[in-house]
Motif scaffolding. Structure first.
Motif, PDB file in Angstrom:
ATOM      1  N   THR A 100       0.851  -1.188   0.000  1.00  0.00           N
ATOM      2  CA  THR A 100       0.000   0.000   0.000  1.00  0.00           C
ATOM      3  C   THR A 100       0.885   1.235   0.000  1.00  0.00           C
ATOM      4  OG1 THR A 100      -1.705  -1.187   1.243  1.00  0.00           O
ATOM      5  CG2 THR A 100      -1.856   1.208   1.189  1.00  0.00           C
ATOM      6  N   THR A 121      -7.986   1.312  10.855  1.00  0.00           N
ATOM      7  CA  THR A 121      -9.111   0.526  10.358  1.00  0.00           C
ATOM      8  C   THR A 121     -10.324   1.455  10.246  1.00  0.00           C
ATOM      9  OG1 THR A 121      -9.867  -0.070  12.566  1.00  0.00           O
ATOM     10  CG2 THR A 121      -8.247  -1.525  11.523  1.00  0.00           C
ATOM     11  N   LYS A 122     -11.367   0.972   9.617  1.00  0.00           N
ATOM     12  CA  LYS A 122     -12.580   1.782   9.473  1.00  0.00           C
ATOM     13  C   LYS A 122     -13.167   2.128  10.836  1.00  0.00           C
ATOM     14  CE  LYS A 122     -17.030   1.872   7.073  1.00  0.00           C
ATOM     15  NZ  LYS A 122     -17.974   1.124   6.206  1.00  0.00           N
ATOM     16  N   GLU A 123     -12.936   1.245  11.825  1.00  0.00           N
ATOM     17  CA  GLU A 123     -13.469   1.473  13.173  1.00  0.00           C
ATOM     18  C   GLU A 123     -12.631   2.465  13.985  1.00  0.00           C
ATOM     19  OE1 GLU A 123     -14.954  -1.835  11.224  1.00  0.00           O
ATOM     20  OE2 GLU A 123     -12.847  -1.583  11.845  1.00  0.00           O
ATOM     21  N   SER A 142      -7.866  -8.075   3.907  1.00  0.00           N
ATOM     22  CA  SER A 142      -9.062  -7.539   3.262  1.00  0.00           C
ATOM     23  C   SER A 142      -9.880  -6.748   4.267  1.00  0.00           C
ATOM     24  CB  SER A 142      -9.917  -8.682   2.700  1.00  0.00           C
ATOM     25  OG  SER A 142      -9.214  -9.403   1.700  1.00  0.00           O
ATOM     26  N   GLY A 143     -10.388  -5.615   3.810  1.00  0.00           N
ATOM     27  CA  GLY A 143     -11.179  -4.778   4.690  1.00  0.00           C
ATOM     28  C   GLY A 143     -11.142  -3.322   4.275  1.00  0.00           C
ATOM     29  N   SER A 144     -11.769  -2.478   5.088  1.00  0.00           N
ATOM     30  CA  SER A 144     -11.831  -1.037   4.830  1.00  0.00           C
ATOM     31  C   SER A 144     -10.872  -0.303   5.767  1.00  0.00           C
ATOM     32  CB  SER A 144     -13.264  -0.524   5.022  1.00  0.00           C
ATOM     33  OG  SER A 144     -14.137  -1.146   4.089  1.00  0.00           O
ATOM     34  N   TYR A 145     -10.209   0.678   5.229  1.00  0.00           N
ATOM     35  CA  TYR A 145      -9.199   1.417   5.981  1.00  0.00           C
ATOM     36  C   TYR A 145      -9.340   2.908   5.701  1.00  0.00           C
ATOM     37  CZ  TYR A 145      -7.000  -3.181   6.344  1.00  0.00           C
ATOM     38  OH  TYR A 145      -6.754  -4.508   6.585  1.00  0.00           O
ATOM     39  N   ARG A 146      -8.648   3.679   6.521  1.00  0.00           N
ATOM     40  CA  ARG A 146      -8.552   5.103   6.233  1.00  0.00           C
ATOM     41  C   ARG A 146      -7.140   5.583   6.583  1.00  0.00           C
ATOM     42  NH1 ARG A 146     -12.906   7.006  10.750  1.00  0.00           N
ATOM     43  NH2 ARG A 146     -11.663   6.663  12.623  1.00  0.00           N
ATOM     44  N   GLU A 181     -10.105   7.337   2.401  1.00  0.00           N
ATOM     45  CA  GLU A 181     -10.674   6.030   2.710  1.00  0.00           C
ATOM     46  C   GLU A 181     -10.425   5.093   1.525  1.00  0.00           C
ATOM     47  OE1 GLU A 181     -14.734   6.484   3.787  1.00  0.00           O
ATOM     48  OE2 GLU A 181     -14.275   7.446   5.717  1.00  0.00           O
ATOM     49  N   PHE A 182     -10.078   3.837   1.842  1.00  0.00           N
ATOM     50  CA  PHE A 182      -9.805   2.867   0.784  1.00  0.00           C
ATOM     51  C   PHE A 182     -10.105   1.457   1.304  1.00  0.00           C
ATOM     52  CE2 PHE A 182      -5.959   3.265   3.229  1.00  0.00           C
ATOM     53  CZ  PHE A 182      -5.376   1.999   3.249  1.00  0.00           C
ATOM     54  N   SER A 183     -10.210   0.540   0.375  1.00  0.00           N
ATOM     55  CA  SER A 183     -10.526  -0.864   0.728  1.00  0.00           C
ATOM     56  C   SER A 183      -9.542  -1.802   0.078  1.00  0.00           C
ATOM     57  CB  SER A 183     -11.948  -1.219   0.283  1.00  0.00           C
ATOM     58  OG  SER A 183     -12.902  -0.413   0.927  1.00  0.00           O
TER      59      SER A 183
END
Length: 256
Positions: free
Chosen positions: A171, A195-197, A229-233, A252-254
């Motif tokens: 990344t 992480t998205k959280e 795998s997952g959503s990130y920022r 934000e990206f996945s």
């Protein structure tokens, strides 16, 4: 053949001896902003940390950065942003004994064209091989870099692309920016990968980027390997040397 070998050995010995005259300068960089019509003065400390006397000559050069970010020197007055005619320094030639220091004083006038002017004052020592030996003249150079601008200089940085890129399980943070102002900009990028959280996975700062007027930075900076795998920022903060101004953004990206 024996004479040639002796000459080569003598040259190696002399070059080894030459390296004992180790020169340091403090500070290594000046970033000066001078009120239009005014003049600023300062000093450079040149130190001989070696075991031999050093016969030095101070010479002003113009400079630029190559695409690889390396300093490229030019004869003074070659470039339109030359410091030639604006800077005076004294003494220009001197000898420093081992363990001693020499103070070189300078005065600089504010540029009148609204542009930042650059230069480097190299303290040079030349070694000429003795007659009858093999080798070429060796010149060592060390000296501080100068950035000199009027206080009312116009600075501008245009960002054309800021995003997260994935390549080969890595990344990257991509930055494409153009310096369309009249002075150099020192850009520092710090970030938090979450992480998205909101859990922070990594927090770091990227190497400072020096962007000269009319030049651009177009780089990929690695920020993570093998993200699941997952959503990130990515929380990004852009700060600028010498200024309180900064920019902050969230990308934000996945990862599929």
């Amino acid at each position: 053949m024996q004479k040639k070998c002796l000459s080569i050995l003598l040259m190696v010995f002399l070059l080894g001896t030459l390296s004992l005259a180790a020169i340091l300068v403090e500070p290594s960089r000046f970033i000066l902003k001078i009120e239009p019509g005014k003049r600023e003065s300062g000093s450079i400390t040149v130190i001989n940390t070696g075991t031999l006397p050093a016969d030095l000559k101070a010479v002003l050069y113009d400079w630029d950065l190559s695409e690889a970010g390396e300093l490229v020197e030019f004869q003074a007055k070659t470039r339109t942003d030359s410091l030639d005619g604006l800077i005076k320094f004294n003494p220009r030639q001197f000898t420093i004994q081992p363990g001693k220091a020499q103070i070189v004083r300078f005065t600089i006038d504010a540029p009148q064209d609204g542009l930042e002017h650059k230069g480097v004052v190299f303290f040079e020592e030349s070694f000429v091989p003795p007659s009858g030996t093999i080798g070429a003249t060796v010149t060592t150079k060390v000296g501080p870099i100068f950035y000199v601008a009027p206080t009312n200089i116009e600075l501008a940085l245009q960002f054309n692309d800021i995003r997260v890129v994935q390549e080969n399980n890595q990344t990257f943070f991509k930055v494409l920016a153009l310096n369309n102002g009249k002075g150099h900009i020192r850009l520092t990028i710090s970030y938090k990968l979450q992480t998205k959280e909101g859990k922070t996975l990594k927090e770091d700062a990227l190497p400072e980027q020096v962007i000269l007027p009319g030049k651009s930075v177009n780089q990929l900076f690695s920020i993570a390997d093998n993200l699941q795998s997952g959503s990130y920022r990515l929380i990004v903060v852009l700060s600028y040397f010498g200024y309180t101004r900064f920019n902050e953004g969230v990308l934000e990206f996945s990862i599929p």
